[in-house]
Design a protein around this motif. Sequence first.
Motif, PDB file in Angstrom:
ATOM      1  N   GLY A 259      -6.989  47.937 -30.307  1.00 16.19           N
ATOM      2  CA  GLY A 259      -8.133  48.722 -29.892  1.00 16.19           C
ATOM      3  C   GLY A 259      -9.270  48.640 -30.887  1.00 16.19           C
ATOM      4  N   ILE A 260      -9.147  49.321 -32.019  1.00 14.45           N
ATOM      5  CA  ILE A 260     -10.150  49.322 -33.070  1.00 14.45           C
ATOM      6  C   ILE A 260      -9.467  48.960 -34.382  1.00 14.45           C
ATOM      7  N   VAL A 261     -10.039  47.988 -35.101  1.00 13.78           N
ATOM      8  CA  VAL A 261      -9.520  47.571 -36.405  1.00 13.78           C
ATOM      9  C   VAL A 261     -10.600  47.822 -37.442  1.00 13.78           C
ATOM     10  N   VAL A 262     -10.296  48.665 -38.418  1.00 14.03           N
ATOM     11  CA  VAL A 262     -11.217  48.963 -39.512  1.00 14.03           C
ATOM     12  C   VAL A 262     -10.649  48.301 -40.761  1.00 14.03           C
ATOM     13  N   GLY A 263     -11.215  47.151 -41.127  1.00 12.35           N
ATOM     14  CA  GLY A 263     -10.690  46.378 -42.247  1.00 12.35           C
ATOM     15  C   GLY A 263     -11.438  46.576 -43.541  1.00 12.35           C
ATOM     16  N   GLY A 264     -12.593  47.199 -43.483  1.00  9.90           N
ATOM     17  CA  GLY A 264     -13.394  47.413 -44.685  1.00  9.90           C
ATOM     18  C   GLY A 264     -13.550  48.884 -44.993  1.00  9.90           C
ATOM     19  N   ALA A 265     -14.306  49.164 -46.039  1.00 12.68           N
ATOM     20  CA  ALA A 265     -14.517  50.545 -46.468  1.00 12.68           C
ATOM     21  C   ALA A 265     -15.486  51.254 -45.526  1.00 12.68           C
ATOM     22  N   VAL A 266     -15.214  52.530 -45.290  1.00  9.04           N
ATOM     23  CA  VAL A 266     -16.086  53.380 -44.472  1.00  9.04           C
ATOM     24  C   VAL A 266     -16.597  54.509 -45.356  1.00  9.04           C
ATOM     25  N   ASN A 267     -17.906  54.532 -45.554  1.00  8.82           N
ATOM     26  CA  ASN A 267     -18.516  55.616 -46.321  1.00  8.82           C
ATOM     27  C   ASN A 267     -18.894  56.728 -45.340  1.00  8.82           C
ATOM     28  N   GLY A 268     -17.885  57.489 -44.963  1.00  8.56           N
ATOM     29  CA  GLY A 268     -18.050  58.507 -43.940  1.00  8.56           C
ATOM     30  C   GLY A 268     -16.696  58.792 -43.326  1.00  8.56           C
ATOM     31  N   ALA A 269     -16.688  59.140 -42.046  1.00  9.67           N
ATOM     32  CA  ALA A 269     -15.456  59.498 -41.352  1.00  9.67           C
ATOM     33  C   ALA A 269     -15.238  58.599 -40.143  1.00  9.67           C
ATOM     34  N   ILE A 270     -13.985  58.451 -39.742  1.00 10.07           N
ATOM     35  CA  ILE A 270     -13.630  57.842 -38.467  1.00 10.07           C
ATOM     36  C   ILE A 270     -13.303  58.992 -37.523  1.00 10.07           C
ATOM     37  N   GLN A 271     -14.078  59.129 -36.446  1.00 12.14           N
ATOM     38  CA  GLN A 271     -13.908  60.244 -35.520  1.00 12.14           C
ATOM     39  C   GLN A 271     -13.713  59.722 -34.102  1.00 12.14           C
ATOM     40  N   ASN A 272     -12.722  60.256 -33.412  1.00  8.26           N
ATOM     41  CA  ASN A 272     -12.481  59.897 -32.013  1.00  8.26           C
ATOM     42  C   ASN A 272     -12.614  61.136 -31.149  1.00  8.26           C
ATOM     43  N   PHE A 273     -13.548  61.083 -30.195  1.00  5.62           N
ATOM     44  CA  PHE A 273     -13.739  62.167 -29.245  1.00  5.62           C
ATOM     45  C   PHE A 273     -13.425  61.710 -27.824  1.00  5.62           C
ATOM     46  N   GLY A 274     -12.796  60.558 -27.700  1.00  4.58           N
ATOM     47  CA  GLY A 274     -12.499  60.020 -26.382  1.00  4.58           C
ATOM     48  C   GLY A 274     -11.090  59.467 -26.306  1.00  4.58           C
TER      49      GLY A 274
ATOM     50  N   LEU B  29      -5.396  51.968 -33.065  1.00  2.00           N
ATOM     51  CA  LEU B  29      -6.332  52.155 -34.169  1.00  2.00           C
ATOM     52  C   LEU B  29      -5.658  51.734 -35.462  1.00  2.00           C
ATOM     53  N   ILE B  30      -6.305  50.801 -36.176  1.00  4.10           N
ATOM     54  CA  ILE B  30      -5.790  50.292 -37.443  1.00  4.10           C
ATOM     55  C   ILE B  30      -6.825  50.564 -38.517  1.00  4.10           C
ATOM     56  N   VAL B  31      -6.389  51.180 -39.610  1.00  2.00           N
ATOM     57  CA  VAL B  31      -7.272  51.458 -40.734  1.00  2.00           C
ATOM     58  C   VAL B  31      -6.679  50.797 -41.967  1.00  2.00           C
ATOM     59  N   SER B  32      -7.437  49.869 -42.561  1.00  2.00           N
ATOM     60  CA  SER B  32      -6.945  49.114 -43.704  1.00  2.00           C
ATOM     61  C   SER B  32      -7.994  49.039 -44.808  1.00  2.00           C
ATOM     62  N   GLY B  33      -8.721  50.134 -44.968  1.00  2.00           N
ATOM     63  CA  GLY B  33      -9.722  50.232 -46.018  1.00  2.00           C
ATOM     64  C   GLY B  33      -9.981  51.690 -46.337  1.00  2.00           C
ATOM     65  N   ASN B  34     -10.688  51.943 -47.424  1.00  2.00           N
ATOM     66  CA  ASN B  34     -11.005  53.308 -47.821  1.00  2.00           C
ATOM     67  C   ASN B  34     -11.878  53.996 -46.771  1.00  2.00           C
ATOM     68  N   VAL B  35     -11.615  55.271 -46.564  1.00  2.58           N
ATOM     69  CA  VAL B  35     -12.441  56.096 -45.671  1.00  2.58           C
ATOM     70  C   VAL B  35     -12.744  57.378 -46.440  1.00  2.58           C
ATOM     71  N   THR B  36     -13.985  57.549 -46.834  1.00  2.00           N
ATOM     72  CA  THR B  36     -14.296  58.633 -47.774  1.00  2.00           C
ATOM     73  C   THR B  36     -14.105  60.017 -47.172  1.00  2.00           C
TER      74      THR B  36
ATOM     75  N   GLY C 191     -10.049  60.000 -47.714  1.00  2.23           N
ATOM     76  CA  GLY C 191     -10.516  61.310 -48.143  1.00  2.23           C
ATOM     77  C   GLY C 191     -10.324  62.354 -47.063  1.00  2.23           C
ATOM     78  N   GLY C 192     -10.942  63.519 -47.223  1.00  4.47           N
ATOM     79  CA  GLY C 192     -10.753  64.607 -46.283  1.00  4.47           C
ATOM     80  C   GLY C 192     -11.887  64.739 -45.285  1.00  4.47           C
TER      81      GLY C 192
END
Length: 340
Positions: A10-25, A49-56, A104-105
């Motif tokens: 579905g969604i692959v996050v391979g890099g850093a995210v300066n923020g949040a990952i949010q799903n409303f759907g 959903l795959i997360v393989s990087g920092n998420v602040t 992060g939180g």
Amino acid sequence: VESFGQGARGIVVGGAVNGAIQNFGTIFVSGTQSTATTDTGNPVPGSALIVSGNVTHGIYNAGPLTYSDGSTAASSISTNGASPALLITTGYLGTSTLLPVTIGGFAESGGSKYSLFNRGSISSTTQNIDVSSTAVQIAGSSGDRVTLSSGIFNSGTISAQSTGATNGSGTTTASALVIGGYTTVNAPAGAGTFAITNSANGAPSSSSQGTGTISAQYSGTAPGAAYAVSIAQNAIVTSLSNEGTIKAVAATTDTKIASLSAYGILDQSGTLVDITNSGSITAQAYANVNGTITALDNNQNVAFAIDVENATSAVTLNNTGVIIGDIRLGEHNNVLNVTG
């Protein structure tokens, strides 16, 4: 977001995210686009959903803010394949350089802050028999840990279901929440917080609706196992609070199969030493033959509501709720407080 076919993601996050990952759907992956007409040989998708990087600022799956909130829809992350619906890991797809991952939180408007914040649904129900299911898996690697700096909160549903039918194919498992090796889950800052919180979401103790549920269910005519919360060796998860429902069920209609196992909470890391339960923790492993509940012929059906046998220090278990199944503590000066 929907994706179909063999290995679909579905969604692959391979890099850093300066923020949040949010799903409303909805994030959904399936081996087939239409309803499968068979339970064997269907294409097997990957993770939703795959997360393989920092998420602040954490990962948030939205849903009702309280048990009585009827206006906020539950978002969903789901798969019908063998890969976890939600996977948080280092070096996804064999990245040549593995790096630590820190989540992060995510802070809600009410002030609650967690790294993995689930108010919706995260689920895995396999299309094919003899295929294991996992809803959430978090796993690091030696030297490159995954760290959830503000813990895990669930007031929605985390669930896994699988079916087995072929003896000799190994043990088919259903695993709802898997904290894999080289993972650290820290409690959020502040007094009275826990690394994992399964919340009642404000519901009264008499209510089973609208509360956090972590459940794993295996059924079939071959060896199987169900794990609601599983913590692996080399992980660090020191505390857990359950106000809702944690449930693992492994069931069969054939008393001759080799084994059935069900674990509500299984800690193999030796670090889980603080457990508070005001909800229900249930583990059941049984044969149901024409409506009669019985053991396997070889008695190799085990059901542990709580198994922290590997604890490296004294365990404190505070229970004001319901526990169904065996409890196995470590060989220390453990404390068991039961009220009610």
